[in-house]
Design a protein around this motif. Structure first.
Motif, mmCIF file in Angstrom:
data_model
loop_
_atom_site.group_PDB
_atom_site.id
_atom_site.type_symbol
_atom_site.label_atom_id
_atom_site.label_comp_id
_atom_site.label_asym_id
_atom_site.label_seq_id
_atom_site.Cartn_x
_atom_site.Cartn_y
_atom_site.Cartn_z
ATOM 1 N N LEU A 92 -3.279 2.712 -7.245
ATOM 2 C CA LEU A 92 -4.276 2.645 -5.904
ATOM 3 C C LEU A 92 -4.783 1.241 -5.994
ATOM 4 O O LEU A 92 -4.959 0.741 -4.732
ATOM 5 C CB LEU A 92 -5.433 3.695 -6.119
ATOM 6 N N VAL A 93 -4.919 0.764 -7.308
ATOM 7 C CA VAL A 93 -5.643 -0.707 -7.189
ATOM 8 C C VAL A 93 -4.535 -1.786 -6.917
ATOM 9 O O VAL A 93 -4.889 -2.589 -5.955
ATOM 10 C CB VAL A 93 -6.168 -0.932 -8.660
ATOM 11 N N ASN B 180 -11.808 7.244 -5.904
ATOM 12 C CA ASN B 180 -10.834 6.045 -5.761
ATOM 13 C C ASN B 180 -9.873 6.053 -4.792
ATOM 14 O O ASN B 180 -9.521 4.905 -4.140
ATOM 15 C CB ASN B 180 -10.396 5.619 -7.055
ATOM 16 N N LEU C 6 -12.842 -1.187 -6.199
ATOM 17 C CA LEU C 6 -12.105 -0.481 -6.875
ATOM 18 C C LEU C 6 -11.277 -1.285 -8.035
ATOM 19 O O LEU C 6 -10.820 -0.417 -8.923
ATOM 20 C CB LEU C 6 -10.894 -0.377 -5.495
ATOM 21 N N ALA D 162 -9.727 3.459 -1.908
ATOM 22 C CA ALA D 162 -8.415 2.631 -1.572
ATOM 23 C C ALA D 162 -8.280 2.691 -0.176
ATOM 24 O O ALA D 162 -7.735 1.489 0.566
ATOM 25 C CB ALA D 162 -7.361 3.128 -2.325
ATOM 26 N N PHE E 24 0.805 -1.193 -0.021
ATOM 27 C CA PHE E 24 -0.004 0.071 0.054
ATOM 28 C C PHE E 24 0.879 1.262 0.131
ATOM 29 O O PHE E 24 0.700 2.154 -0.808
ATOM 30 C CB PHE E 24 -0.818 0.095 1.074
ATOM 31 N N ALA F 233 -4.161 -1.321 -2.803
ATOM 32 C CA ALA F 233 -5.162 -1.514 -2.009
ATOM 33 C C ALA F 233 -6.075 -2.637 -2.134
ATOM 34 O O ALA F 233 -6.332 -3.404 -1.216
ATOM 35 C CB ALA F 233 -6.010 -0.180 -1.875
ATOM 36 N N ALA F 234 -6.332 -2.923 -3.585
ATOM 37 C CA ALA F 234 -7.368 -3.968 -3.813
ATOM 38 C C ALA F 234 -6.761 -5.320 -4.067
ATOM 39 O O ALA F 234 -7.114 -6.036 -3.509
ATOM 40 C CB ALA F 234 -8.171 -3.645 -5.140
ATOM 41 N N ASN G 166 -4.346 5.721 -10.637
ATOM 42 C CA ASN G 166 -5.296 4.851 -10.516
ATOM 43 C C ASN G 166 -4.830 3.326 -10.449
ATOM 44 O O ASN G 166 -5.100 2.609 -9.472
ATOM 45 C CB ASN G 166 -6.488 4.989 -11.388
#
Length: 555
Positions: free
Chosen positions: A532-533, A459, A478, A463, A412, A536-537, A529
């Motif tokens: 971020l994915v 987003n 996400l 996240a 992260f 976090a995802a 983006n």
């Protein structure tokens, strides 16, 4: 006229010596720098290994300053305590004497061979490392040529009255000689160069041996001044402690050795009649004795430095972590919670950067570009502090869930830092270009940019929520945003070419030129983006087996 030409000749030889040292340092650092840094990091477990590592690394780099910068960066990031860092500097001080020892022998005839080999490696080498080692060989050859030339220039002028008066003042007062050596080394940024100069003057009979020893003490003191002066205002407290500790140990050694030069001189000459070699031996012996005396005393020295250089608490410094409690390291679940709170601070900083990016892209405030780049430095510092904190957890006290959470935290924070880099370096480059050229997006383009940034901000919030709750549903939503941003990128490219066609018949190039920024901007925001994915995802989905290994269809 002859005096002027001789002075120019002398200055040229000194400049050649300094440039040769610079070439050796930069060549070795470029060729082996990452490996030496890795070696230094591995060897910082205890003070004896640290001393040996400092000696070896500095012997190759021929720069205790470069070694000191590496160690200070480790200490500033919390990756190494002050005691092993000071041990590295004791070893580094010995390492700088080794090249002096080598050059104290009559090796001037090797200079053309070194230059020849260096030029061949530099011109014919196919790998960057080979060319860098060739650069180092050329530098070493230039150093030997410079030393040989110094002796040739100095010897005929040893009886010049003005030179005798100057050197007489140095020879009659050891303190003046020490201070002169320190000032010259501080100015030259190289103790090796000053010691080699002293050797040349002593060998030519221009400088008494005792004065030469005092100048060598000053060179040792002066080489420790630069890190202290340059880090006086900037840098973490731990890094400044290392620099100050190195200066204090050398100052203590000089204070003890200076009054004893009258006793040391005859012993040194008896041991080594060649005065040039005797200067080199004194230089090495001084640093060896310092290492032997202070290595067992580094604990009390470290305690003294903590009192002299306390932690600098700045309530307004956003890059200083506020949740990483040292006491919590004994309880991994609590420590991981503290690291998680600090990671969410990084998400807040990135959210501010995203909002500021919108103002910089669509408004006219140039200060936002500088502000966002400054906030990127905050992200870097927080990321480094979180990783250094996690590294200090006891591996034997960690459960399997703790290990998984650490991996999630690192993923992260690393991706948030990379996202900040893209905003700072790429997106702000677009904003600066637009402001510099006075470009403006069309009403349609401006609305699209604002909508895109709003979606990215949403987003980012998603996240942070997914990271905090580890909810697979939030992670899946996400992750779906990757496809949305891919479609936005495709539509942005299509809209860009449509605007170019519409503007091709108009005389105003401004809107058309502004529209060229839009596809690049969308591509960079898509990369933000993606981070971020990925940060976090993906860790959540992967832990539940809900993530494919590839987007390719089975054959």
């Amino acid at each position: 006229m002859d005096t002027t030409l001789t002075l120019l000749d002398l200055c040229g030889a000194v400049a050649l010596l300094l440039w040769g040292i610079h070439m050796v340092q930069t060549g070795v650092q470029r060729a082996l720098g990452p490996h030496l840094r890795r070696l230094l990091g591995v060897a910082l477990g205890n003070r004896v290994k640290a001393l040996a590592a400092g000696l070896g690394v500095t012997a190759l780099l021929q720069s205790s300053t470069a070694t000191g910068l590496m160690v200070a960066s480790f200490a500033g990031a919390g990756l190494v305590a002050v005691v092993p860092a000071l041990a590295v500097m004791l070893g580094a001080n010995i390492g700088t004497t080794l090249i002096v020892q080598v050059l104290s022998f009559d090796v001037a005839r090797v200079a053309p061979v070194l230059v020849l080999v260096g030029v061949i490696l530099f011109r014919r080498g196919s790998e960057p490392r080979t060319r860098d080692l060739g650069r180092a060989a050329i530098g070493l050859g230039l150093m030997l040529m410079a030393l040989s030339r110094l002796v040739e220039v100095i010897t005929p002028y040893e009886d010049v009255p003005a030179l005798r008066v100057l050197l007489g003042a140095v020879a009659t007062d050891r303190l003046i000689a020490l201070m002169l050596g320190a000032v010259l080394t501080w100015a030259a940024h190289s103790s090796v160069a000053i010691v080699l100069l002293v050797m040349s003057f002593t060998h030519a009979g221009v400088l008494p041996f005792e004065a030469g020893m005092a100048l060598v003490l000053g060179a040792n003191l002066g080489s420790a001044l630069n890190p202290v002066l340059e880090g006086a205002r900037d840098g973490e407290a731990a890094g400044r402690r290392v620099a100050l500790g190195n200066l204090l140990t050398r100052a203590a050694g000089c204070a003890v050795a200076l009054p004893c030069l009258g006793l040391i001189g005859p012993l040194a000459v008896t041991w080594q009649p060649d005065l040039s070699r005797a200067v080199a031996d004194f230089h090495t012996a001084f640093n060896l004795v310092l290492a032997l005396v202070f290595l067992p005393l580094l604990g009390p020295v470290s305690a003294l430095l903590r009192r002299l250089v306390p932690e600098r608490i700045d309530a307004h410094d956003p890059g200083r972590p506020i949740h990483l409690d040292e006491a919590a390291l004994e309880t991994p679940p609590v420590a991981l919670g503290a690291a998680g709170r600090e990671a969410l601070r990084m998400a807040d900083v990135l959210a501010e950067m995203t909002a500021g990016a919108g103002e910089a892209l669509t408004g006219g405030d140039r200060s936002k570009v500088t502000e966002i780049r400054r906030m990127d430095d905050t992200l870097d510092r927080l990321n480094a502090a979180i990783k250094a904190y996690l590294v200090r957890l006891d591996p034997e006290a960690l459960s399997e869930d703790d290990e998984r959470r650490i991996a999630t935290l690192i993923a992260f924070t690393t991706n948030l830092e990379h996202a900040g880099d893209i905003l700072s370096r790429n997106v702000m480059t677009h904003a600066a270009k637009r402001l510099k050229r006075g470009l403006a997006f069309s009403a349609e383009g401006k609305a699209e940019v604002e909508a895109l940034l709003a979606r990215l901000s949403a987003n980012l919030g998603a996240a942070g929520a997914a990271f905090l709750t580890e909810d697979p549903r939030a992670a899946r939503r996400l992750a779906d945003e990757k496809a949305v941003f891919r479609d936005l990128e495709a539509r942005a490219t299509e809209a860009h070419f449509r605007r170019l066609r519409e503007a091709s018949g108009s005389t105003g190039a401004g809107p058309a030129e502004a529209s060229t920024l839009y596809p690049d901007l969308v591509r960079d925001l898509k990369r933000v983006n993606d981070h971020l994915v990925a940060g976090a995802a993906y860790p959540i989905l992967e832990s539940r087996g809900a993530l494919r290994t590839s987007r390719l269809e089975a054959p």
